[in-house]
Design a protein around this motif. Structure first.
Motif, PDB file in Angstrom:
ATOM      1  N   GLN A   1      54.909 -27.728  29.454  1.00  0.00           N
ATOM      2  CA  GLN A   1      56.069 -27.358  30.270  1.00  0.00           C
ATOM      3  C   GLN A   1      55.703 -26.304  31.316  1.00  0.00           C
ATOM      4  O   GLN A   1      56.133 -26.387  32.464  1.00  0.00           O
ATOM      5  CB  GLN A   1      57.201 -26.856  29.388  1.00  0.00           C
ATOM      6  N   ASP A   2      54.878 -25.346  30.962  1.00  0.00           N
ATOM      7  CA  ASP A   2      54.513 -24.265  31.883  1.00  0.00           C
ATOM      8  C   ASP A   2      53.465 -24.689  32.906  1.00  0.00           C
ATOM      9  O   ASP A   2      53.470 -24.182  34.030  1.00  0.00           O
ATOM     10  CB  ASP A   2      53.973 -23.062  31.104  1.00  0.00           C
ATOM     11  N   LEU A   3      52.558 -25.589  32.530  1.00  0.00           N
ATOM     12  CA  LEU A   3      51.423 -25.898  33.404  1.00  0.00           C
ATOM     13  C   LEU A   3      51.504 -27.236  34.124  1.00  0.00           C
ATOM     14  O   LEU A   3      50.723 -27.489  35.037  1.00  0.00           O
ATOM     15  CB  LEU A   3      50.127 -25.839  32.591  1.00  0.00           C
ATOM     16  N   ASP A   4      52.427 -28.099  33.736  1.00  0.00           N
ATOM     17  CA  ASP A   4      52.503 -29.440  34.312  1.00  0.00           C
ATOM     18  C   ASP A   4      52.610 -29.405  35.841  1.00  0.00           C
ATOM     19  O   ASP A   4      51.915 -30.145  36.535  1.00  0.00           O
ATOM     20  CB  ASP A   4      53.677 -30.200  33.716  1.00  0.00           C
ATOM     21  N   ALA A   5      53.430 -28.545  36.357  1.00  0.00           N
ATOM     22  CA  ALA A   5      53.629 -28.461  37.811  1.00  0.00           C
ATOM     23  C   ALA A   5      52.450 -27.795  38.520  1.00  0.00           C
ATOM     24  O   ALA A   5      52.365 -27.845  39.751  1.00  0.00           O
ATOM     25  CB  ALA A   5      54.912 -27.695  38.119  1.00  0.00           C
ATOM     26  N   LEU A   6      51.536 -27.196  37.775  1.00  0.00           N
ATOM     27  CA  LEU A   6      50.405 -26.487  38.361  1.00  0.00           C
ATOM     28  C   LEU A   6      49.109 -27.289  38.338  1.00  0.00           C
ATOM     29  O   LEU A   6      48.057 -26.769  38.726  1.00  0.00           O
ATOM     30  CB  LEU A   6      50.193 -25.154  37.623  1.00  0.00           C
ATOM     31  N   LEU A   7      49.179 -28.552  37.897  1.00  0.00           N
ATOM     32  CA  LEU A   7      47.975 -29.373  37.869  1.00  0.00           C
ATOM     33  C   LEU A   7      47.421 -29.528  39.283  1.00  0.00           C
ATOM     34  O   LEU A   7      48.182 -29.624  40.249  1.00  0.00           O
ATOM     35  CB  LEU A   7      48.289 -30.755  37.277  1.00  0.00           C
ATOM     36  N   PRO A   8      46.105 -29.561  39.420  1.00  0.00           N
ATOM     37  CA  PRO A   8      45.486 -29.716  40.740  1.00  0.00           C
ATOM     38  C   PRO A   8      45.885 -31.054  41.374  1.00  0.00           C
ATOM     39  O   PRO A   8      46.204 -32.011  40.664  1.00  0.00           O
ATOM     40  CB  PRO A   8      43.985 -29.692  40.447  1.00  0.00           C
ATOM     41  N   PRO A   9      45.839 -31.143  42.703  1.00  0.00           N
ATOM     42  CA  PRO A   9      46.159 -32.403  43.381  1.00  0.00           C
ATOM     43  C   PRO A   9      45.289 -33.545  42.841  1.00  0.00           C
ATOM     44  O   PRO A   9      44.094 -33.371  42.599  1.00  0.00           O
ATOM     45  CB  PRO A   9      45.822 -32.121  44.846  1.00  0.00           C
ATOM     46  N   GLY A  10      45.905 -34.677  42.594  1.00  0.00           N
ATOM     47  CA  GLY A  10      45.185 -35.838  42.108  1.00  0.00           C
ATOM     48  C   GLY A  10      45.064 -35.917  40.599  1.00  0.00           C
ATOM     49  O   GLY A  10      44.624 -36.930  40.068  1.00  0.00           O
ATOM     50  N   VAL A  11      45.427 -34.862  39.892  1.00  0.00           N
ATOM     51  CA  VAL A  11      45.358 -34.851  38.433  1.00  0.00           C
ATOM     52  C   VAL A  11      46.729 -35.231  37.892  1.00  0.00           C
ATOM     53  O   VAL A  11      47.739 -34.649  38.281  1.00  0.00           O
ATOM     54  CB  VAL A  11      44.945 -33.465  37.889  1.00  0.00           C
ATOM     55  N   THR A  12      46.760 -36.224  37.026  1.00  0.00           N
ATOM     56  CA  THR A  12      48.027 -36.653  36.444  1.00  0.00           C
ATOM     57  C   THR A  12      47.936 -36.618  34.927  1.00  0.00           C
ATOM     58  O   THR A  12      46.851 -36.623  34.357  1.00  0.00           O
ATOM     59  CB  THR A  12      48.388 -38.083  36.891  1.00  0.00           C
ATOM     60  N   ARG A  13      49.082 -36.588  34.293  1.00  0.00           N
ATOM     61  CA  ARG A  13      49.188 -36.549  32.837  1.00  0.00           C
ATOM     62  C   ARG A  13      50.065 -37.712  32.408  1.00  0.00           C
ATOM     63  O   ARG A  13      51.171 -37.887  32.898  1.00  0.00           O
ATOM     64  CB  ARG A  13      49.809 -35.224  32.401  1.00  0.00           C
ATOM     65  N   ALA A  14      49.576 -38.530  31.482  1.00  0.00           N
ATOM     66  CA  ALA A  14      50.369 -39.638  30.958  1.00  0.00           C
ATOM     67  C   ALA A  14      51.495 -39.095  30.081  1.00  0.00           C
ATOM     68  O   ALA A  14      51.421 -37.975  29.567  1.00  0.00           O
ATOM     69  CB  ALA A  14      49.478 -40.585  30.157  1.00  0.00           C
ATOM     70  N   ASP A  15      52.524 -39.889  29.901  1.00  0.00           N
ATOM     71  CA  ASP A  15      53.676 -39.456  29.102  1.00  0.00           C
ATOM     72  C   ASP A  15      53.290 -39.026  27.694  1.00  0.00           C
ATOM     73  O   ASP A  15      53.874 -38.101  27.150  1.00  0.00           O
ATOM     74  CB  ASP A  15      54.720 -40.574  29.024  1.00  0.00           C
ATOM     75  N   GLY A  16      52.296 -39.666  27.105  1.00  0.00           N
ATOM     76  CA  GLY A  16      51.891 -39.330  25.746  1.00  0.00           C
ATOM     77  C   GLY A  16      50.889 -38.197  25.656  1.00  0.00           C
ATOM     78  O   GLY A  16      50.449 -37.851  24.562  1.00  0.00           O
ATOM     79  N   GLU A  17      50.516 -37.607  26.779  1.00  0.00           N
ATOM     80  CA  GLU A  17      49.533 -36.514  26.789  1.00  0.00           C
ATOM     81  C   GLU A  17      50.224 -35.169  26.916  1.00  0.00           C
ATOM     82  O   GLU A  17      51.288 -35.057  27.516  1.00  0.00           O
ATOM     83  CB  GLU A  17      48.550 -36.689  27.952  1.00  0.00           C
ATOM     84  N   ARG A  18      49.603 -34.156  26.346  1.00  0.00           N
ATOM     85  CA  ARG A  18      50.107 -32.787  26.421  1.00  0.00           C
ATOM     86  C   ARG A  18      49.000 -31.916  26.998  1.00  0.00           C
ATOM     87  O   ARG A  18      47.812 -32.204  26.824  1.00  0.00           O
ATOM     88  CB  ARG A  18      50.491 -32.253  25.034  1.00  0.00           C
TER      89      ARG A  18
END
Length: 66
Positions: free
Chosen positions: A30-47
């Protein structure tokens, strides 16, 4: 006991029987999701899990090079 001197729960990295690794740490998705570097994505099942530098450095000696 992997680094815990107090027998408390703590971050850890361990190898599974299939050769993959599991990481226990603090869920910071929740705290870091919006801070991921450009081009880096997280799947729904990943934390996004945070572990201490000490945890990773201690685990390094047990992780094979290949």
């Amino acid at each position: 006991m992997r680094g815990s001197q107090t027998m408390e729960t703590c971050p850890d990295i361990f190898e599974l029987s299939d050769g993959n690794f599991a990481v226990m740490g603090t869920d910071a998705t929740q705290d870091l999701d919006a801070l991921l570097p450009p081009g880096v994505t997280r799947a729904d099942g990943e934390r996004i899990v945070v572990i201490t530098r000490e945890t990773l450095l201690r685990a390094k000696r047990d992780i094979p090079d290949a």
